[in-house]
Design a protein around this motif. Structure first.
Motif, PDB file in Angstrom:
ATOM      1  N   ARG A 158       0.827  -1.198   0.000  1.00 32.02           N
ATOM      2  CA  ARG A 158       0.000   0.000   0.000  1.00 32.02           C
ATOM      3  C   ARG A 158       0.867   1.256   0.000  1.00 32.02           C
ATOM      4  O   ARG A 158       0.584   2.221  -0.714  1.00 32.02           O
ATOM      5  N   ARG A 193       0.201   7.815   1.342  1.00 30.60           N
ATOM      6  CA  ARG A 193       0.994   7.434   2.517  1.00 30.60           C
ATOM      7  C   ARG A 193       1.585   8.660   3.194  1.00 30.60           C
ATOM      8  O   ARG A 193       1.613   8.744   4.429  1.00 30.60           O
ATOM      9  N   ALA A 219      -1.199  10.335   5.106  1.00 33.76           N
ATOM     10  CA  ALA A 219      -1.578   9.516   6.263  1.00 33.76           C
ATOM     11  C   ALA A 219      -0.536   9.609   7.367  1.00 33.76           C
ATOM     12  O   ALA A 219      -0.872   9.684   8.559  1.00 33.76           O
ATOM     13  N   ASP A 271      -5.778   2.676   9.731  1.00 35.60           N
ATOM     14  CA  ASP A 271      -6.727   2.525   8.630  1.00 35.60           C
ATOM     15  C   ASP A 271      -7.603   3.765   8.479  1.00 35.60           C
ATOM     16  O   ASP A 271      -7.936   4.174   7.356  1.00 35.60           O
ATOM     17  N   TRP A 319      -5.593   6.393   6.743  1.00 29.64           N
ATOM     18  CA  TRP A 319      -5.505   6.138   5.304  1.00 29.64           C
ATOM     19  C   TRP A 319      -6.812   6.507   4.603  1.00 29.64           C
ATOM     20  O   TRP A 319      -6.806   7.020   3.486  1.00 29.64           O
ATOM     21  N   TRP A 354      -6.926   9.236   1.749  1.00 32.58           N
ATOM     22  CA  TRP A 354      -7.406   8.889   0.406  1.00 32.58           C
ATOM     23  C   TRP A 354      -8.475   9.888  -0.058  1.00 32.58           C
ATOM     24  O   TRP A 354      -8.474  10.328  -1.218  1.00 32.58           O
ATOM     25  N   PRO A 361     -11.699   3.445  -0.586  1.00 34.46           N
ATOM     26  CA  PRO A 361     -10.285   3.184  -0.883  1.00 34.46           C
ATOM     27  C   PRO A 361     -10.135   2.446  -2.205  1.00 34.46           C
ATOM     28  O   PRO A 361     -10.857   1.485  -2.482  1.00 34.46           O
TER      29      PRO A 361
END
Length: 423
Positions: free
Chosen positions: A213, A221, A224, A239, A242, A246, A255
């Motif tokens: 990922r 990334r 995040a 999570d 992320w 996103w 996602p």
């Protein structure tokens, strides 16, 4: 004479009365004895019942205690056998150490205290390590327990080697009496609490997923990581970070969904709708001479997953997602779908008319005057029957593409509603 007879009669009556009283007394005495015997018998039976009940209670209590012991052994066989090994190893280990120290001319009381110190120290460290399990590091306790056990085992080994010169294997047994129980207890207390095979596999897959990922989505990334570093420690799950990242980068909450992927999806549905508007070849419909060119209608893909993605689409493209004429026009306007090459361009159809050149400049196929005339006739026929001109009827009559039929219908409708002025 009569007086004597009366006296005798009275004496006889008195004796009879006395004998009757005696008989009554004896009967009463026998009845009382019988009652006393019955009461004694009942008391004896009651005492026997009480004794039997007390005996049953004692038996039930013993069975309950035995059941608790056997139940604990059944539920914890490893712990039970470790306890047995501990009991059977501590006693000979202490005795062997006392004998070894006594043979070294150490006072008996001092030898007992030293042996208790060695064995007791090892087991104290074992117990402390078990208590610290799961709360803090146990390495210090375990190393101390093993060190004390090895010292005690060394003393027993040296004593057995000298005490049994013809049977040196006894020295190893005496050494194991101090080391074996410590080893088993250490395994029981600190072993078997690591991750299972399934947990290791899950952790490996999770790490691989995180690596891929981060490798595939470096922009997400980075965002995040910034979210995680800005939030208090542990307050924001990875999570969730992320998911927010996103949405920040790609504008959607699902996602994996991006604007490019959404455009590809809409373009694919537009192409399917375009193909569904084409007439079918006649050989696909044998036995139907009255309608040799019916429209080929293809089922459009749909499913429960469409709703998940359509919820993330802005209102404009979301309203255009059902494949209709208006939907295709909306796709043309937004540039999500590229139409076929225009006439007069490489790959398009040639056109010599001024309208065709203008349409070619606009990137569309020019309207053929013959097609316009046929649509006018069709519109007049439909008007005579009280029906409206539609894109589908134009498409069925000419066998043309859907966008071309739309422009023909609009052109004819514009002529009918705004006729040209006559000189």
């Amino acid at each position: 004479m009569s007086g004597l007879n009366d006296f005798r009669a009275e004496r006889r009556e008195d004796r009879r009365a006395v004998r009757a009283d005696d008989r009554a007394d004896r009967r009463e005495e026998r009845e009382q004895k019988r009652l006393d015997a019955e009461a004694a018998r009942q008391r004896h039976q009651a005492d026997q019942r009480d004794a039997e009940q007390a005996k049953e209670r004692r038996r039930a209590a013993r069975a309950a205690r035995f059941g608790r012991v056997t139940g604990w052994i059944t539920a914890n066989p490893a712990r039970a056998f470790v306890r047995l090994v501990q009991a059977c190893s501590i006693v000979p280990a202490v005795v062997s150490q006392v004998a070894a120290l006594d043979h070294a001319d150490v006072a008996l009381l001092l030898a007992v205290l030293l042996a208790a110190m060695l064995e007791g120290g090892a087991w104290a460290l074992v117990a402390m390590g078990a208590q610290a399990e799961g709360e803090r590091s146990t390495h210090t306790y375990r190393l101390g327990a093993w060190a004390a056990g090895l010292v005690a085992g060394g003393i027993n080994f040296a004593h057995g080697w000298t005490q049994y010169p013809h049977h040196h294997w006894v020295a190893f047994v005496l050494a194991l009496s101090s080391i074996g129980a410590v080893w088993l207890t250490d395994l029981q207390t600190h072993g078997g609490r690591g991750p299972t095979t399934a947990e290791k596999k899950t952790a490996k897959e999770r790490a691989e997923h995180a690596r891929r990922r981060a490798e595939h989505h470096p922009e997400v990334r980075e965002v995040a990581d910034r979210l995680l570093s800005a939030a208090p420690f542990g307050a924001l799950p990875a999570d969730e970070a992320w998911r927010i990242a996103w949405e920040y980068v790609h504008g959607v909450t699902v996602p994996g969904l991006t604007a490019d992927l959404l455009a590809r999806r809409l373009n694919a549905r537009a192409r399917v709708a375009e193909l569904s508007a084409l007439p079918a070849p006649a050989d696909l419909w044998p036995g139907m001479p009255d309608d040799p060119f019916p429209a080929l209608t293809l089922p459009l893909p749909s499913g429960p997953s469409d709703g998940v993605y359509l919820d993330t689409v802005p209102d404009g493209p979301r309203n255009a997602s059902p494949i209709t004429t208006e939907a295709l026009e909306a796709l043309y306007r937004t540039g999500s779908y590229a139409p076929a090459p225009a006439p007069g361009t490489p790959g398009g159809e040639p056109s010599d008319s001024p309208a065709g050149n203008a349409a070619a400049t606009a990137g569309e196929r020019a309207l053929d005057p013959a097609d316009i005339a046929r649509v006018r006739v069709l519109a007049d026929d439909l008007a005579a029957r009280g029906e409206e001109l539609s894109t589908k009827k134009v498409r069925d009559a000419l066998g043309c593409r859907n966008d071309y039929a739309v422009r023909l219908r609009r052109h004819v409708d514009a002529e009918r509603h705004n006729p040209p002025a006559t000189a």
